[in-house]
Motif scaffolding. Sequence first.
Motif, PDB file in Angstrom:
ATOM      1  N   MET A   1      32.266 -11.773  13.999  1.00  0.00           N
ATOM      2  CA  MET A   1      32.598 -12.800  13.016  1.00  0.00           C
ATOM      3  C   MET A   1      31.864 -12.452  11.728  1.00  0.00           C
ATOM      4  O   MET A   1      30.686 -12.141  11.757  1.00  0.00           O
ATOM      5  N   ALA A   2      32.577 -12.496  10.642  1.00  0.00           N
ATOM      6  CA  ALA A   2      31.972 -12.214   9.345  1.00  0.00           C
ATOM      7  C   ALA A   2      32.371 -13.307   8.369  1.00  0.00           C
ATOM      8  O   ALA A   2      33.445 -13.885   8.471  1.00  0.00           O
ATOM      9  N   LEU A   3      31.491 -13.564   7.450  1.00  0.00           N
ATOM     10  CA  LEU A   3      31.773 -14.546   6.413  1.00  0.00           C
ATOM     11  C   LEU A   3      31.796 -13.806   5.088  1.00  0.00           C
ATOM     12  O   LEU A   3      30.799 -13.205   4.694  1.00  0.00           O
ATOM     13  N   VAL A   4      32.938 -13.816   4.452  1.00  0.00           N
ATOM     14  CA  VAL A   4      33.060 -13.187   3.139  1.00  0.00           C
ATOM     15  C   VAL A   4      33.657 -14.205   2.182  1.00  0.00           C
ATOM     16  O   VAL A   4      34.417 -15.082   2.576  1.00  0.00           O
ATOM     17  N   ILE A   5      33.275 -14.083   0.941  1.00  0.00           N
ATOM     18  CA  ILE A   5      33.746 -15.006  -0.080  1.00  0.00           C
ATOM     19  C   ILE A   5      34.521 -14.203  -1.111  1.00  0.00           C
ATOM     20  O   ILE A   5      33.940 -13.451  -1.890  1.00  0.00           O
ATOM     21  N   PRO A   6      35.851 -14.334  -1.115  1.00  0.00           N
ATOM     22  CA  PRO A   6      36.642 -13.562  -2.074  1.00  0.00           C
ATOM     23  C   PRO A   6      36.494 -14.139  -3.484  1.00  0.00           C
ATOM     24  O   PRO A   6      36.156 -15.307  -3.668  1.00  0.00           O
ATOM     25  N   ASP A   7      36.761 -13.298  -4.481  1.00  0.00           N
ATOM     26  CA  ASP A   7      36.741 -13.757  -5.869  1.00  0.00           C
ATOM     27  C   ASP A   7      37.946 -14.653  -6.161  1.00  0.00           C
ATOM     28  O   ASP A   7      37.871 -15.550  -6.988  1.00  0.00           O
ATOM     29  N   PHE A   8      39.066 -14.386  -5.481  1.00  0.00           N
ATOM     30  CA  PHE A   8      40.231 -15.251  -5.596  1.00  0.00           C
ATOM     31  C   PHE A   8      41.059 -15.148  -4.331  1.00  0.00           C
ATOM     32  O   PHE A   8      40.908 -14.206  -3.556  1.00  0.00           O
ATOM     33  N   THR A  59      40.471  -6.459   9.486  1.00  0.00           N
ATOM     34  CA  THR A  59      40.179  -6.836  10.866  1.00  0.00           C
ATOM     35  C   THR A  59      40.565  -8.286  11.131  1.00  0.00           C
ATOM     36  O   THR A  59      41.047  -8.626  12.216  1.00  0.00           O
ATOM     37  N   ALA A  60      40.389  -9.146  10.115  1.00  0.00           N
ATOM     38  CA  ALA A  60      40.755 -10.561  10.251  1.00  0.00           C
ATOM     39  C   ALA A  60      42.257 -10.791  10.061  1.00  0.00           C
ATOM     40  O   ALA A  60      42.720 -11.918  10.133  1.00  0.00           O
ATOM     41  N   ASP A  61      43.008  -9.718   9.824  1.00  0.00           N
ATOM     42  CA  ASP A  61      44.458  -9.794   9.619  1.00  0.00           C
ATOM     43  C   ASP A  61      44.855 -10.604   8.388  1.00  0.00           C
ATOM     44  O   ASP A  61      45.901 -11.262   8.371  1.00  0.00           O
ATOM     45  N   VAL A  62      44.031 -10.542   7.336  1.00  0.00           N
ATOM     46  CA  VAL A  62      44.437 -11.124   6.057  1.00  0.00           C
ATOM     47  C   VAL A  62      45.573 -10.239   5.554  1.00  0.00           C
ATOM     48  O   VAL A  62      45.400  -9.028   5.420  1.00  0.00           O
ATOM     49  N   PRO A  81      47.928  -5.181   7.628  1.00  0.00           N
ATOM     50  CA  PRO A  81      46.753  -4.830   8.438  1.00  0.00           C
ATOM     51  C   PRO A  81      47.134  -4.541   9.886  1.00  0.00           C
ATOM     52  O   PRO A  81      47.953  -5.244  10.478  1.00  0.00           O
ATOM     53  N   THR A  82      46.565  -3.478  10.410  1.00  0.00           N
ATOM     54  CA  THR A  82      46.776  -3.082  11.798  1.00  0.00           C
ATOM     55  C   THR A  82      45.477  -2.499  12.337  1.00  0.00           C
ATOM     56  O   THR A  82      44.933  -1.554  11.748  1.00  0.00           O
TER      57      THR A  82
END
Length: 114
Positions: A1-8, A59-62, A81-82
């Motif tokens: 599990m990762a927490l990332v904060i996108p710019d948009f 990895t999160a399939d965004v 994503p694959t």
Amino acid sequence: MALVIPDFYVRRRRPTDLDESYRKAHKGWYPLDMIALVGEVTSSNHETDTGPKLRTYATADVPVYVLIDRHAMKASCHSLPTEGHYTTRTEVDLGRPLPLPEPCPALDTAPFLD
């Protein structure tokens, strides 16, 4: 599990009451299935945006990861994503429109030249 904060980011749909409950319970975060596109604009964390964040979103399939690389003066769109990697990539020079997958319109990258 990762927490990332996108710019948009772009949502797939309007949030439901259940989505809003999730957001309240998770300190402002929407469920991942709501996200259609995330984007990063490189800054001092250039290595993070072009490496770990790219892999984490895949990895999160965004579905779509847009990278505005101010160091290289390029904009890229990573999609499909694959298995932890994006399988397609489109790149343009900053200032040119960046094609995005349907139903999104092309992204005007000219504002990122400043």
